[in-house]
Design a protein around this motif. Structure first.
Motif, short mmCIF file in Angstrom:
data_model
loop_
_atom_site.label_atom_id
_atom_site.label_comp_id
_atom_site.label_asym_id
_atom_site.label_seq_id
_atom_site.Cartn_x
_atom_site.Cartn_y
_atom_site.Cartn_z
N THR A 123 0.86 -1.17 0.00
CA THR A 123 0.00 0.00 0.00
C THR A 123 0.89 1.22 0.00
OG1 THR A 123 -1.72 -1.15 1.25
CG2 THR A 123 -1.80 1.26 1.23
N ALA A 124 0.72 2.10 -0.99
CA ALA A 124 1.59 3.28 -1.12
C ALA A 124 0.73 4.50 -1.35
CB ALA A 124 2.57 3.09 -2.27
N LYS A 125 0.69 5.40 -0.40
CA LYS A 125 -0.10 6.62 -0.47
C LYS A 125 0.81 7.84 -0.35
CE LYS A 125 -3.94 4.22 -0.51
NZ LYS A 125 -4.77 4.12 -1.72
N ASP A 126 0.40 8.91 -0.99
CA ASP A 126 1.06 10.21 -0.86
C ASP A 126 2.52 10.18 -1.32
OD1 ASP A 126 -1.30 11.15 0.36
OD2 ASP A 126 -0.61 10.38 2.29
N ALA A 127 2.84 9.34 -2.29
CA ALA A 127 4.21 9.31 -2.82
C ALA A 127 4.39 10.44 -3.81
CB ALA A 127 4.49 7.97 -3.48
N LYS A 128 5.44 11.21 -3.65
CA LYS A 128 5.70 12.34 -4.54
C LYS A 128 6.47 11.91 -5.78
CE LYS A 128 5.71 15.67 -0.74
NZ LYS A 128 5.35 14.68 0.30
#
Length: 489
Positions: free
Chosen positions: A439-444
């Protein structure tokens, strides 16, 4: 039957941990250097300690306040008891030994001052409530048998004195004598000792409730067995606890400063409660070492990492590593198992790098770990390392959350990544990255960054990410099959 035997076994173990002395002295003498000289009774004390020690023993000698010039040789079976700090045994010759103690002897409630060595002993010997100060070579040298010390104070560097080589030297003598063993409780080392306690030649050491303030090294161990419980060390410039080819057990140990908290080489190490703060290089630097480390805290370690592990076989449980420079954990070769830990705020001095887990040429199994605010990579496998990562939470990773390069393999499952400035996943230079349940959120940055050269591969299964950049790379494979349904009973 076992329940009935337990009290008896505990009693036996406690008895074995203490040096065996003969029954306490039966003859009593009193000595007072300020007295006119008498027959040695309490009312008419002897004036000379030398005269008292010539009497046939066993003896209990009461020594009044005053200064008594040595050297003093305690015959077998003699117990010498002073009146506290006002009773002083001393020598005027710089290289002389103040007290020589044979078997079944004891020193209590006095000060040993000056000389080359304060006390040279072949046990069993008991030393209680004694202060050692201003020795040129060392306070105590134990060559055979057991020495039990309690309530001792060791002072070095007084009056501008240069650094003293050792506080207590425990070293096996030649000639088939009993192995030396030191038990030291409720004691303190203060001042400029190079090594507060040095154990050599298979010696055994037990330290309980001992504080070290100022010695360059608290314990230097070469072979043998050492147990350190409820001990504090601060103000030293070298390694606090060091062992080479020995067995070291640390229980509830706290270290402030020092170059390293602990170093080992070809050793066995057991840790149950350990804290290192402000080590200039690393909290623990372990080489060719095996063992189990539990409840480890390292704060503000230097650029060798909070944990620096080389060619070792170790398991670390319940750890917290905060504010390290360069690395949280750096492991090279060997095997490593990490369980239930947190690594936070890893940064180099310039603020542009710093890895949470840095794994090189090592077999690593990592479960239930959190890495937060690593300026470089949160988890990096490199140089043919093989790492398995499960149940991890990674946030604030600067370069990447998971990275693999140089023929290394990283397998991850059930990893949660958030607030990452760089790539979520990075694979280059023949690295193999296998990711399941991510789960990967808010990756720039990109979800996947890879060079796709040689054997570089990224295999993904069950990925939930807000950013899908990089999935089209030719060496990235996404398995979009649904998760298997739970089996029905």
């Amino acid at each position: 039957m076992l329940t009935r035997l337990l009290p008896w076994l505990l009693t036996l173990l406690c008895a074995c941990s203490r040096p065996t002395l003969r029954p306490e002295a039966t003859g009593e003498l009193w000595v007072d250097g300020a007295a006119g000289g008498g027959d040695g009774t309490r009312a008419r004390p002897l004036r000379s300690l030398t005269e008292a020690l010539k009497r046939p023993g066993p003896l209990l000698v009461h020594l009044a306040a005053g200064r008594y010039e040595g050297p003093v040789r305690l015959p077998e079976g003699t117990r010498l008891k002073g009146e506290g700090p006002s009773t002083i045994l001393a020598v005027t010759e710089a290289g002389a030994t103040v007290v020589e103690a044979g078997r079944d002897t004891a020193l209590e409630a006095l000060v040993v001052e000056g000389g080359g060595w304060g006390l040279e002993a072949r046990g069993p010997v008991r030393v209680h409530a004694v202060t050692f100060r201003s020795q040129a070579q060392g306070a105590i040298r134990l060559g055979a048998g057991a020495l039990e010390g309690k309530g001792l104070r060791f002072e070095a560097g007084a009056g501008g004195q240069a650094q003293v080589a050792v506080g207590v030297l425990v070293e096996a003598a030649t000639g088939g004598l009993p192995t030396p063993s030191l038990i030291l409780r409720d004691s303190a080392f203060v001042g400029a000792y190079e090594r507060a306690v040095r154990a050599r030649g298979g010696a055994m050491v037990r330290l309980e409730e001992v504080s070290f303030q100022g010695p360059r090294m608290a314990l230097s161990q070469e072979g043998g067995v050492a147990v350190v419980e409820r001990v504090r060390a601060s103000g030293g410039a070298g390694t606090a606890f060091s062992t080479v080819e020995g067995t070291l057990t640390l229980v509830d140990v706290r270290i402030q400063g020092h170059e390293y908290g602990v170093t080992t080489n070809r050793a066995r190490l057991s840790v149950r409660g350990f804290t290192s703060e402000h080590a200039t290089r690393a909290g623990l630097g372990l080489t060719a070492t095996s063992g189990l480390l539990e409840d480890v805290v390292v704060k503000d370690a230097g650029n060798y990492g909070a944990l620096q592990l080389t060619a070792s076989d170790l398991e670390v449980r319940r750890f917290r590593l905060e504010g390290s420079r360069e690395y949280g954990v750096v492991a090279l070769q060997g095997r490593l198992r990490l369980r239930e830990g947190t690594i936070t705020d890893v940064s180099t001095a310039d603020g542009i790098a710093g890895d949470g887990l840095h794994l090189r040429q090592v077999e690593a199994d990592v479960d239930t770990v959190t890495v937060e605010r690593a300026k470089g990579t949160c988890v990096l496998a490199t140089q043919r390392a093989h790492a398995v990562l499960r149940n991890a939470r990674l946030s604030g990773c600067g370069l990447a959350a998971l990275a693999v390069d140089t023929q290394a393999t990283l397998e991850s499952r059930n990893v949660n990544v958030s607030d990452t400035a760089g790539s979520v996943l990075l694979a280059i230079e023949d690295g193999q990255l296998h990711v399941e349940d991510l789960t990967a959120k808010d990756a720039k940055g990109e979800l996947v960054s890879t060079d796709c050269e040689g054997q570089t591969r990224v295999l993904l299964r069950h990925v939930d990410a807000s950013n899908r950049q990089g999935l089209q790379s030719p060496c990235v494979q996404l398995d979009s099959s649904p998760r298997a349904s739970p089996s029905q009973p």
